[in-house]
Design a protein around this motif. Sequence first.
Motif, PDB file in Angstrom:
ATOM      1  N   VAL A  44      -1.432  12.433   2.477  1.00  0.00           N
ATOM      2  CA  VAL A  44      -1.236  13.254   3.669  1.00  0.00           C
ATOM      3  C   VAL A  44      -0.793  14.638   3.220  1.00  0.00           C
ATOM      4  N   VAL A  45      -1.547  15.653   3.605  1.00  0.00           N
ATOM      5  CA  VAL A  45      -1.164  17.026   3.296  1.00  0.00           C
ATOM      6  C   VAL A  45      -0.741  17.721   4.590  1.00  0.00           C
ATOM      7  N   VAL A  46       0.246  18.593   4.480  1.00  0.00           N
ATOM      8  CA  VAL A  46       0.737  19.360   5.624  1.00  0.00           C
ATOM      9  C   VAL A  46       0.441  20.833   5.369  1.00  0.00           C
ATOM     10  N   HIS A  47      -0.258  21.462   6.284  1.00  0.00           N
ATOM     11  CA  HIS A  47      -0.557  22.892   6.161  1.00  0.00           C
ATOM     12  C   HIS A  47       0.602  23.671   6.779  1.00  0.00           C
ATOM     13  N   TYR A  48       1.627  23.897   5.954  1.00  0.00           N
ATOM     14  CA  TYR A  48       2.861  24.500   6.471  1.00  0.00           C
ATOM     15  C   TYR A  48       2.609  25.921   6.969  1.00  0.00           C
ATOM     16  N   ALA A  49       3.148  26.217   8.153  1.00  0.00           N
ATOM     17  CA  ALA A  49       3.062  27.544   8.766  1.00  0.00           C
ATOM     18  C   ALA A  49       1.619  27.956   9.064  1.00  0.00           C
TER      19      ALA A  49
ATOM     20  N   ASP B   2       0.841  -1.201   0.000  1.00  0.00           N
ATOM     21  CA  ASP B   2       0.000   0.000   0.000  1.00  0.00           C
ATOM     22  C   ASP B   2       0.877   1.254   0.000  1.00  0.00           C
ATOM     23  N   GLU B   3       0.458   2.242  -0.775  1.00  0.00           N
ATOM     24  CA  GLU B   3       1.245   3.461  -0.918  1.00  0.00           C
ATOM     25  C   GLU B   3       0.549   4.653  -0.269  1.00  0.00           C
ATOM     26  N   VAL B   4       1.349   5.512   0.310  1.00  0.00           N
ATOM     27  CA  VAL B   4       0.869   6.759   0.916  1.00  0.00           C
ATOM     28  C   VAL B   4       1.667   7.908   0.315  1.00  0.00           C
ATOM     29  N   ILE B   5       0.955   8.908  -0.190  1.00  0.00           N
ATOM     30  CA  ILE B   5       1.589  10.094  -0.776  1.00  0.00           C
ATOM     31  C   ILE B   5       1.678  11.172   0.286  1.00  0.00           C
ATOM     32  N   LEU B   6       2.830  11.816   0.392  1.00  0.00           N
ATOM     33  CA  LEU B   6       3.045  12.860   1.383  1.00  0.00           C
ATOM     34  C   LEU B   6       4.125  13.807   0.889  1.00  0.00           C
ATOM     35  N   PRO B   7       4.201  15.013   1.438  1.00  0.00           N
ATOM     36  CA  PRO B   7       5.246  15.944   0.994  1.00  0.00           C
ATOM     37  C   PRO B   7       6.614  15.533   1.512  1.00  0.00           C
ATOM     38  N   SER B   8       7.623  15.865   0.765  1.00  0.00           N
ATOM     39  CA  SER B   8       8.991  15.655   1.233  1.00  0.00           C
ATOM     40  C   SER B   8       9.400  16.729   2.226  1.00  0.00           C
ATOM     41  N   PHE B   9       8.871  17.953   2.034  1.00  0.00           N
ATOM     42  CA  PHE B   9       9.219  19.066   2.915  1.00  0.00           C
ATOM     43  C   PHE B   9       8.286  19.045   4.122  1.00  0.00           C
ATOM     44  N   THR B  10       8.648  18.201   5.095  1.00  0.00           N
ATOM     45  CA  THR B  10       7.867  18.074   6.321  1.00  0.00           C
ATOM     46  C   THR B  10       8.741  17.435   7.380  1.00  0.00           C
ATOM     47  N   PHE B  11       8.185  17.283   8.576  1.00  0.00           N
ATOM     48  CA  PHE B  11       8.915  16.660   9.683  1.00  0.00           C
ATOM     49  C   PHE B  11       8.833  15.145   9.563  1.00  0.00           C
ATOM     50  N   THR B  12       9.753  14.461  10.209  1.00  0.00           N
ATOM     51  CA  THR B  12       9.827  13.003  10.109  1.00  0.00           C
ATOM     52  C   THR B  12       8.569  12.299  10.604  1.00  0.00           C
ATOM     53  N   SER B  13       7.850  12.911  11.559  1.00  0.00           N
ATOM     54  CA  SER B  13       6.650  12.265  12.099  1.00  0.00           C
ATOM     55  C   SER B  13       5.626  11.977  11.013  1.00  0.00           C
TER      56      SER B  13
ATOM     57  N   LEU C 154      -9.611   7.636  -2.136  1.00  0.00           N
ATOM     58  CA  LEU C 154      -8.488   7.653  -1.199  1.00  0.00           C
ATOM     59  C   LEU C 154      -8.905   8.256   0.137  1.00  0.00           C
ATOM     60  N   VAL C 155      -8.078   8.043   1.133  1.00  0.00           N
ATOM     61  CA  VAL C 155      -8.261   8.683   2.436  1.00  0.00           C
ATOM     62  C   VAL C 155      -7.384   9.930   2.484  1.00  0.00           C
ATOM     63  N   LEU C 156      -7.966  11.045   2.874  1.00  0.00           N
ATOM     64  CA  LEU C 156      -7.217  12.286   3.012  1.00  0.00           C
ATOM     65  C   LEU C 156      -6.937  12.535   4.490  1.00  0.00           C
ATOM     66  N   ILE C 157      -5.677  12.707   4.806  1.00  0.00           N
ATOM     67  CA  ILE C 157      -5.245  12.990   6.178  1.00  0.00           C
ATOM     68  C   ILE C 157      -4.582  14.355   6.197  1.00  0.00           C
ATOM     69  N   GLU C 158      -5.068  15.226   7.047  1.00  0.00           N
ATOM     70  CA  GLU C 158      -4.473  16.547   7.213  1.00  0.00           C
ATOM     71  C   GLU C 158      -3.468  16.508   8.364  1.00  0.00           C
ATOM     72  N   ASP C 159      -2.209  16.769   8.069  1.00  0.00           N
ATOM     73  CA  ASP C 159      -1.236  17.036   9.120  1.00  0.00           C
ATOM     74  C   ASP C 159      -1.382  18.524   9.434  1.00  0.00           C
ATOM     75  N   ALA C 160      -2.231  18.803  10.421  1.00  0.00           N
ATOM     76  CA  ALA C 160      -2.543  20.181  10.815  1.00  0.00           C
ATOM     77  C   ALA C 160      -1.790  20.557  12.072  1.00  0.00           C
ATOM     78  N   ALA C 161      -0.590  19.994  12.243  1.00  0.00           N
ATOM     79  CA  ALA C 161       0.193  20.236  13.456  1.00  0.00           C
ATOM     80  C   ALA C 161       0.380  21.721  13.734  1.00  0.00           C
ATOM     81  N   GLN C 162       0.543  22.514  12.665  1.00  0.00           N
ATOM     82  CA  GLN C 162       0.817  23.941  12.812  1.00  0.00           C
ATOM     83  C   GLN C 162      -0.425  24.809  12.562  1.00  0.00           C
TER      84      GLN C 162
END
Length: 382
Positions: free
Chosen positions: A131-136, A79-90, A154-162
Motif C-alpha cells: 500500500v502506497v500513500v501519495h502524501y499531500a 499474509d503480510e501487507v507492506i505500508l508506510p508508517s507515516f500515514t493515517f490509521t485507516s 503482488l497487489v499494489l494499492i494506492e491510498d490516494a485519499a489526498q
Amino acid sequence: MPSTSLDYIPFNKPYLVGNELRYIAEAAALGKLSGNGIFTQRCQDFFQREYGFTRALLTNSGTAALEMAALLLDLQPGDEVILPSFTFTSTANAFLLRGATLRFADSSPDHPNIAPAEIARLITPKTRAVVVVHYAGVACDIAAILPLIEQHNLVLIEDAAQAIESYHLTRRLGSIGHLAAFSFHETKNISAGEGGLLAINDSQFADRAEIIWEKGTNRAAFFRGETAKYQWVDIGSSFLPSEMTAAFLWAQLEQRQRILQRRLQQWTTYEQAFAPLAGIGLQLPFIPAYASAHNGHIFYLICRSVEERQQLIQHLADQNILAVFHYQPLHSSPYFHPRYAGPALGQAENYAQRLVRLPLYFELSEQQQTRIINCVLNFYTT
C-alpha cells in the motif's frame, strides 16, 4: 494569549461551490435517498470516463474504500501487507481487520512518501500486497515500485485519499495500482463532508467489488436485469454512501478545476515566500520530477527540531492562526508498538516531530495568506 484584534484563520474551511443544496434537493425530489441512484451513477461514470478506471464505486468514506480493497485480497492468517508508517490509521486498520500482518516501511529522506528501498527490504514469500500513500497529493516513486510489484506478483494499492487530480508523469494517481482509494472528507480538496471512492483498475476485481459494495449481494446486477433475483453470494458490508452525499459530491466535481487552480496558486505563493528559509536549514515540500502535477493539497514546512516546530505553532496561535502537525508513526503508536519488532524508522519519526502544516483552503484570502507568511517569516527573523 491569542490576539483578540485579529480575525481567526482556521487550518481548514470546507468550500461550497454553489450547487450542493440544489442537487441534494433534486435527489430528495426523485425519492431515491439510500444510494446507488442517479447522482451515484453520475459520479461513478465520471471517474470511469475521465480517469479510465475499470470500475469506480462511491463509498461512505476513504476508510471504507480501503476496507473494500482489503476484502478483495482474501487475506489469510500469516499474509503480510507492506505500508508506510507515516500515514493515517485507516491505511493500517483496513488490512489489520482482515487478519494481515503489517510490515511498516520508512519514508524517503526528501519527502514523506514511502521509500522504494524499504519496500524491497520488507518483501518476503508471505507478502501479498503493498500500500502506497501519495502524501499531500504528491506521487510516490511508482517507477521504482512497480518492478517490485511485478517481480513478486503482488497487489499494489494506492491510498490516494489526498491525491485527486494529481499525476505520476502522464498517469493520474489512483489509476496505476490494481486498486485505489480516494477520500472526500471535508478536509480534502474535493469534499462531500464524508465519502470516498474505490477505483478498480484490474478487471479481476471488478465484479466481486460490486458485490462486496452491495452488502455481499448481487443486488446491483438484479436491478440491471442481469439476474432473476438478488441473493447473498459473498461477504460484504454497507459501503454505499447516500444519494445526499453523492449529490453534494457531484456539485464539487463540476468545479474541480477551479478548486485545483485556486489551491495551486496558494501553494505556489507559500513556496515562493518561504524559499529563503531553506537557507537557514528548513525543508520545504520537495516535488520530484516524476510528480509531474500535484494538487496543492498540503503546504508544509519541516522545522529544524520538534521544539522549534512547537514554538512556531504557538507563535502562529498567538496571532489567531491555526497551524498543525500531522501523522504520528504507526509503528511506534501506543497500539502497535508492543507488536512491532522491526528497526527504527527514523524518517517517519523525523516528519512526525518536525513537520508543520499551514492553512490552505479555497476561501483563504490573499490578505490572510500574507498575514500567515509574515507571521512565519517574523518568527525566523526576530
